[in-house]
Design a protein around this motif. Structure first.
Motif, PDB file in Angstrom:
ATOM      1  N   GLY A  90       6.639  -8.594  -2.686  1.00 26.59           N
ATOM      2  CA  GLY A  90       7.659  -8.556  -3.733  1.00 26.59           C
ATOM      3  C   GLY A  90       7.271  -7.666  -4.903  1.00 26.59           C
ATOM      4  N   GLY A  91       6.469  -6.640  -4.635  1.00 25.86           N
ATOM      5  CA  GLY A  91       6.035  -5.730  -5.693  1.00 25.86           C
ATOM      6  C   GLY A  91       5.034  -4.733  -5.160  1.00 25.86           C
ATOM      7  N   LEU A  92       4.388  -4.050  -6.060  1.00 20.03           N
ATOM      8  CA  LEU A  92       3.388  -3.065  -5.662  1.00 20.03           C
ATOM      9  C   LEU A  92       2.053  -3.730  -5.361  1.00 20.03           C
ATOM     10  CD1 LEU A  92       4.151  -0.254  -8.259  1.00 20.03           C
ATOM     11  CD2 LEU A  92       4.743  -0.292  -5.830  1.00 20.03           C
ATOM     12  N   THR A  93       1.347  -3.164  -4.395  1.00 22.58           N
ATOM     13  CA  THR A  93       0.013  -3.631  -4.035  1.00 22.58           C
ATOM     14  C   THR A  93      -0.908  -2.417  -3.957  1.00 22.58           C
ATOM     15  OG1 THR A  93       0.383  -3.421  -1.656  1.00 22.58           O
ATOM     16  CG2 THR A  93       0.956  -5.554  -2.678  1.00 22.58           C
ATOM     17  N   LEU A  94      -2.167  -2.675  -3.773  1.00 24.58           N
ATOM     18  CA  LEU A  94      -3.133  -1.594  -3.626  1.00 24.58           C
ATOM     19  C   LEU A  94      -2.740  -0.668  -2.478  1.00 24.58           C
ATOM     20  CD1 LEU A  94      -5.748  -0.339  -4.677  1.00 24.58           C
ATOM     21  CD2 LEU A  94      -6.992  -1.861  -3.131  1.00 24.58           C
ATOM     22  N   ASN A  95      -2.140  -1.217  -1.413  1.00 27.54           N
ATOM     23  CA  ASN A  95      -1.712  -0.406  -0.270  1.00 27.54           C
ATOM     24  C   ASN A  95      -0.817   0.754  -0.691  1.00 27.54           C
ATOM     25  OD1 ASN A  95      -3.063  -2.085   1.477  1.00 27.54           O
ATOM     26  ND2 ASN A  95      -1.232  -3.012   2.355  1.00 27.54           N
ATOM     27  N   ASP A  96       0.092   0.500  -1.619  1.00 26.69           N
ATOM     28  CA  ASP A  96       1.025   1.541  -2.060  1.00 26.69           C
ATOM     29  C   ASP A  96       0.281   2.711  -2.676  1.00 26.69           C
ATOM     30  OD1 ASP A  96       3.400  -0.015  -1.355  1.00 26.69           O
ATOM     31  OD2 ASP A  96       2.791  -1.305  -3.012  1.00 26.69           O
TER      32      ASP A  96
END
Length: 110
Positions: A90-96
């Motif tokens: 439901g948002g940004l993560t390190l993966n992005d």
């Protein structure tokens, strides 16, 4: 942090996104990318549709390998919009940010 050398991890529904503070810090590590409505985005411009499609295929191959697929749009045959957002979190993560760094490392549109 050498984002481009990191591997994406699997996020399960309900896993938390990164904080706003971490987002702002990580954004500094991916030049050319910006935040748009909570998504990490960048538009790439190419001379023709062949180069745009080659780029799309490259991004899809990298993203499939990492297990983190972006939102993609091809406009006018020469503009490619890339957007990352971790929907299960439901948002940004390190993966992005890892994927943005990997794309930047390929030196598109310098």
């Amino acid at each position: 942090m050498e984002l481009a050398t990191k591997k994406c991890s699997t996020y399960k529904p309900g896993s938390p996104p990164i904080t706003r503070k971490d987002t702002v810090e990580l954004l500094k590590e991916v030049p050319g990318w910006s935040l748009d409505n909570g998504h990490l985005t960048r538009t790439f411009t190419f001379d023709d549709s062949d180069k745009s499609i080659e780029f799309l295929n490259d991004v899809l191959a990298m993203s499939t390998e990492e297990g983190h697929i972006p939102d993609l749009a091809l406009r006018e045959g020469k503009f490619v919009d890339v957007g990352y957002y971790t929907y299960p979190a439901g948002g940004l993560t390190l993966n992005d940010f890892i994927m943005a760094a990997k794309i930047n490392e390929r030196r598109y549109n310098e």
